[in-house]
Design a protein around this motif. Sequence first.
Motif, PDB file in Angstrom:
ATOM      1  N   MET A   1       0.821  -1.217   0.000  1.00  0.00           N
ATOM      2  CA  MET A   1       0.000   0.000   0.000  1.00  0.00           C
ATOM      3  C   MET A   1       0.859   1.275   0.000  1.00  0.00           C
ATOM      4  O   MET A   1       1.731   1.423  -0.808  1.00  0.00           O
ATOM      5  N   THR A   2       0.640   2.217   0.941  1.00  0.00           N
ATOM      6  CA  THR A   2       1.474   3.424   0.953  1.00  0.00           C
ATOM      7  C   THR A   2       2.910   3.075   1.307  1.00  0.00           C
ATOM      8  O   THR A   2       3.164   2.304   2.241  1.00  0.00           O
ATOM      9  N   LYS A   3       3.784   3.643   0.546  1.00  0.00           N
ATOM     10  CA  LYS A   3       5.188   3.397   0.846  1.00  0.00           C
ATOM     11  C   LYS A   3       5.549   4.053   2.178  1.00  0.00           C
ATOM     12  O   LYS A   3       4.985   5.079   2.558  1.00  0.00           O
ATOM     13  N   THR A   4       6.468   3.457   2.884  1.00  0.00           N
ATOM     14  CA  THR A   4       6.861   4.005   4.187  1.00  0.00           C
ATOM     15  C   THR A   4       7.689   5.273   3.997  1.00  0.00           C
ATOM     16  O   THR A   4       8.883   5.221   3.744  1.00  0.00           O
ATOM     17  N   ILE A   5       6.995   6.408   4.089  1.00  0.00           N
ATOM     18  CA  ILE A   5       7.717   7.685   3.980  1.00  0.00           C
ATOM     19  C   ILE A   5       7.913   8.251   5.373  1.00  0.00           C
ATOM     20  O   ILE A   5       6.956   8.522   6.091  1.00  0.00           O
ATOM     21  N   GLU A   6       9.173   8.426   5.725  1.00  0.00           N
ATOM     22  CA  GLU A   6       9.461   8.984   7.053  1.00  0.00           C
ATOM     23  C   GLU A   6       8.968  10.427   7.118  1.00  0.00           C
ATOM     24  O   GLU A   6       9.245  11.226   6.221  1.00  0.00           O
ATOM     25  N   PRO A   7       8.235  10.797   8.148  1.00  0.00           N
ATOM     26  CA  PRO A   7       7.617  12.132   8.237  1.00  0.00           C
ATOM     27  C   PRO A   7       8.621  13.224   8.597  1.00  0.00           C
ATOM     28  O   PRO A   7       8.611  13.747   9.702  1.00  0.00           O
ATOM     29  N   VAL A   8       9.483  13.562   7.659  1.00  0.00           N
ATOM     30  CA  VAL A   8      10.511  14.577   7.883  1.00  0.00           C
ATOM     31  C   VAL A   8      11.276  14.319   9.177  1.00  0.00           C
ATOM     32  O   VAL A   8      11.612  15.244   9.907  1.00  0.00           O
ATOM     33  N   GLU A   9      11.505  13.076   9.459  1.00  0.00           N
ATOM     34  CA  GLU A   9      12.334  12.714  10.616  1.00  0.00           C
ATOM     35  C   GLU A   9      13.696  13.394  10.478  1.00  0.00           C
ATOM     36  O   GLU A   9      14.394  13.226   9.486  1.00  0.00           O
ATOM     37  N   ALA A  10      14.019  14.196  11.482  1.00  0.00           N
ATOM     38  CA  ALA A  10      15.261  14.948  11.390  1.00  0.00           C
ATOM     39  C   ALA A  10      16.449  14.006  11.221  1.00  0.00           C
ATOM     40  O   ALA A  10      17.315  14.226  10.406  1.00  0.00           O
ATOM     41  N   GLY A  11      16.464  12.944  11.994  1.00  0.00           N
ATOM     42  CA  GLY A  11      17.585  12.026  11.907  1.00  0.00           C
ATOM     43  C   GLY A  11      18.673  12.436  12.859  1.00  0.00           C
ATOM     44  O   GLY A  11      18.967  13.622  13.014  1.00  0.00           O
ATOM     45  N   THR A  12      19.254  11.457  13.510  1.00  0.00           N
ATOM     46  CA  THR A  12      20.291  11.745  14.498  1.00  0.00           C
ATOM     47  C   THR A  12      21.447  12.515  13.877  1.00  0.00           C
ATOM     48  O   THR A  12      21.974  13.465  14.459  1.00  0.00           O
ATOM     49  N   ARG A  13      21.820  12.111  12.660  1.00  0.00           N
ATOM     50  CA  ARG A  13      22.961  12.742  11.990  1.00  0.00           C
ATOM     51  C   ARG A  13      22.759  14.237  11.822  1.00  0.00           C
ATOM     52  O   ARG A  13      23.635  15.045  12.166  1.00  0.00           O
ATOM     53  N   GLU A  14      21.582  14.614  11.310  1.00  0.00           N
ATOM     54  CA  GLU A  14      21.280  16.038  11.116  1.00  0.00           C
ATOM     55  C   GLU A  14      21.176  16.773  12.449  1.00  0.00           C
ATOM     56  O   GLU A  14      21.671  17.889  12.598  1.00  0.00           O
ATOM     57  N   SER A  15      20.508  16.126  13.404  1.00  0.00           N
ATOM     58  CA  SER A  15      20.355  16.762  14.712  1.00  0.00           C
ATOM     59  C   SER A  15      21.715  17.047  15.344  1.00  0.00           C
ATOM     60  O   SER A  15      21.916  18.097  15.972  1.00  0.00           O
ATOM     61  N   LEU A  16      22.624  16.116  15.171  1.00  0.00           N
ATOM     62  CA  LEU A  16      23.960  16.311  15.730  1.00  0.00           C
ATOM     63  C   LEU A  16      24.651  17.500  15.071  1.00  0.00           C
ATOM     64  O   LEU A  16      25.288  18.317  15.747  1.00  0.00           O
ATOM     65  N   MET A  17      24.516  17.615  13.758  1.00  0.00           N
ATOM     66  CA  MET A  17      25.145  18.746  13.072  1.00  0.00           C
ATOM     67  C   MET A  17      24.501  20.058  13.488  1.00  0.00           C
ATOM     68  O   MET A  17      25.194  21.065  13.689  1.00  0.00           O
ATOM     69  N   ASP A  18      23.176  20.069  13.641  1.00  0.00           N
ATOM     70  CA  ASP A  18      22.497  21.288  14.094  1.00  0.00           C
ATOM     71  C   ASP A  18      22.993  21.716  15.469  1.00  0.00           C
ATOM     72  O   ASP A  18      23.327  22.888  15.695  1.00  0.00           O
ATOM     73  N   ALA A  19      23.039  20.764  16.371  1.00  0.00           N
ATOM     74  CA  ALA A  19      23.465  21.085  17.735  1.00  0.00           C
ATOM     75  C   ALA A  19      24.920  21.521  17.761  1.00  0.00           C
ATOM     76  O   ALA A  19      25.290  22.471  18.462  1.00  0.00           O
ATOM     77  N   ALA A  20      25.754  20.840  16.973  1.00  0.00           N
ATOM     78  CA  ALA A  20      27.175  21.183  16.938  1.00  0.00           C
ATOM     79  C   ALA A  20      27.367  22.586  16.386  1.00  0.00           C
ATOM     80  O   ALA A  20      28.132  23.386  16.939  1.00  0.00           O
ATOM     81  N   GLU A  21      26.657  22.900  15.313  1.00  0.00           N
ATOM     82  CA  GLU A  21      26.759  24.228  14.712  1.00  0.00           C
ATOM     83  C   GLU A  21      26.413  25.307  15.733  1.00  0.00           C
ATOM     84  O   GLU A  21      27.136  26.301  15.875  1.00  0.00           O
ATOM     85  N   ALA A  22      25.311  25.092  16.455  1.00  0.00           N
ATOM     86  CA  ALA A  22      24.878  26.084  17.442  1.00  0.00           C
ATOM     87  C   ALA A  22      25.918  26.237  18.541  1.00  0.00           C
ATOM     88  O   ALA A  22      26.296  27.357  18.908  1.00  0.00           O
ATOM     89  N   LEU A  23      26.410  25.118  19.049  1.00  0.00           N
ATOM     90  CA  LEU A  23      27.338  25.198  20.174  1.00  0.00           C
ATOM     91  C   LEU A  23      28.723  25.662  19.744  1.00  0.00           C
ATOM     92  O   LEU A  23      29.402  26.373  20.495  1.00  0.00           O
ATOM     93  N   PHE A  24      29.154  25.277  18.541  1.00  0.00           N
ATOM     94  CA  PHE A  24      30.440  25.779  18.041  1.00  0.00           C
ATOM     95  C   PHE A  24      30.403  27.306  17.964  1.00  0.00           C
ATOM     96  O   PHE A  24      31.383  27.976  18.287  1.00  0.00           O
ATOM     97  N   SER A  25      29.293  27.846  17.507  1.00  0.00           N
ATOM     98  CA  SER A  25      29.234  29.300  17.342  1.00  0.00           C
ATOM     99  C   SER A  25      29.082  30.004  18.678  1.00  0.00           C
ATOM    100  O   SER A  25      29.534  31.135  18.844  1.00  0.00           O
ATOM    101  N   GLU A  26      28.429  29.343  19.635  1.00  0.00           N
ATOM    102  CA  GLU A  26      28.238  29.979  20.935  1.00  0.00           C
ATOM    103  C   GLU A  26      29.511  29.961  21.776  1.00  0.00           C
ATOM    104  O   GLU A  26      29.832  30.934  22.443  1.00  0.00           O
ATOM    105  N   ARG A  27      30.195  28.808  21.751  1.00  0.00           N
ATOM    106  CA  ARG A  27      31.302  28.634  22.696  1.00  0.00           C
ATOM    107  C   ARG A  27      32.655  28.520  22.017  1.00  0.00           C
ATOM    108  O   ARG A  27      33.677  28.489  22.695  1.00  0.00           O
ATOM    109  N   GLY A  28      32.679  28.369  20.705  1.00  0.00           N
ATOM    110  CA  GLY A  28      33.922  28.019  20.039  1.00  0.00           C
ATOM    111  C   GLY A  28      34.003  26.511  19.859  1.00  0.00           C
ATOM    112  O   GLY A  28      33.393  25.748  20.611  1.00  0.00           O
TER     113      GLY A  28
END
Lengths: 223, 223
Positions: A1-28
Amino acid sequence: MTKTIEPVEAGTRESLMDAAEALFSERGIQAASLRAITERAGANLAAVHYHFGSKQGLVRAVFARRLTPVNEERLRRLGRAEESGGNLEEVLRAFLVPALDMARDASHGAFGRLMGRAFMEPDDEIREILIEQFSEVLHRFTAALTRLLPELPEEEVLWRFHFVAGSLGHTVACGQLIERFSDGRCAMGTAEEAAARLVTFLAAGLCAPAPGGAGRPPGSAGH
Amino acid sequence: MTKTIEPVEAGTRESLMDAAEALFSERGIQAASLRAITERAGANLAAVHYHFGSKQGLVRAVFARRLTPVNEERLRRLGRAEESGGNLEEVLRAFLVPALDMARDASHGAFGRLMGRAFMEPDDEIREILIEQFSEVLHRFTAALTRLLPELPEEEVLWRFHFVAGSLGHTVACGQLIERFSDGRCAMGTAEEAAARLVTFLAAGLCAPAPGGAGRPPGSAGH
DNA sequence: GTCTATATAGCGATAGAC
DNA sequence: GTCTATCGCTATATAGAC
């Protein structure tokens, strides 16, 4: 039936990059610990090493994710400007606006500060990332500027492009600093407003006659 | 009978600041450990806490030792320029040359890089040190520029001084970067050479007409 | 692919002898 | 004023269960 489409799941990989980007800019970069990054990302400490191998790998991924599209956009705009016989202001805008756009963008604002600071980072690995990411942009833009400013020695063009990068980097990285120093009278505004200020200032500087050499009327380079 | 004159004994306190300055500029402040600093200084780990109370105290002392004389020299030169009815180039030179001199100086070269990077440091304490050290210089120079550029809105003058600081900081901090990017064609040269390039570029930028406003002939501000 | 638990190492800071 | 020794903490990285 409907193909399993992930509902814009951020994904651990992306979340890690987002968090790293924020913290790198805040603290170095060095001061942002993997513990803080994984905590903000809602991920496990070990996930960094699973996805990126090491903290260095994460750093490299964070830079590449933003720098690659910005520099591609710069080259695209430069190409368009050159096709239509663009003048100095257009070429400057092609260099400045993609970076200012990213620096303004809510979700990318953090990386704007990070990028501004990156040039000054002592870490050799980061310097190599930057040189790799910027070499084509630098080559293409200095070539365009040399063509638009034929009266200037090429060495002088390179120096002035260096000053251009300095003003941009300082603007992108220290937006809060001018607000603080000006008692709030100056604020970043939109990317276009900042670009307009920078283009006016930098185009005039680029058009100045060579320091030691014979004079040359400013404004003869296509505007 | 000769009086006991110490043969230029450096002193642990000075040695610690020298070593810290070098390592801060090489690795970044956070990444330079007290163990590495005391080892390079030939001192004991505990000496930092005896002389400076903490690593923060050492950081503060390292910045103050160089920034205070540079900013005093800037104000001295600005005063002299204003007495003799100095033009825009002279005022710019009063701001730039003391910093470029220090950045060039063999023993202070490390601090040149450190200062260029300091503006981008995320650490709140360092930001406070800089604001304290620079507030008078900033105030006096923006006042002088506003007087020399009466056609510009004060807000625009502040922005352009921000760009001036960015170009200077980038030059002082990334001297090696332009050498690398230019394949060795560009080198820092003397402080006067770098100042001449910067003054030409920045004076033209400062004299440009306001971005949105009515035009204004460049060069009408005293040169 | 995500978790817990842990190995290994380095950090700033301090106490107290000399 | 300088030393040794050490405390208490945090860091990156990894091994192995699930």
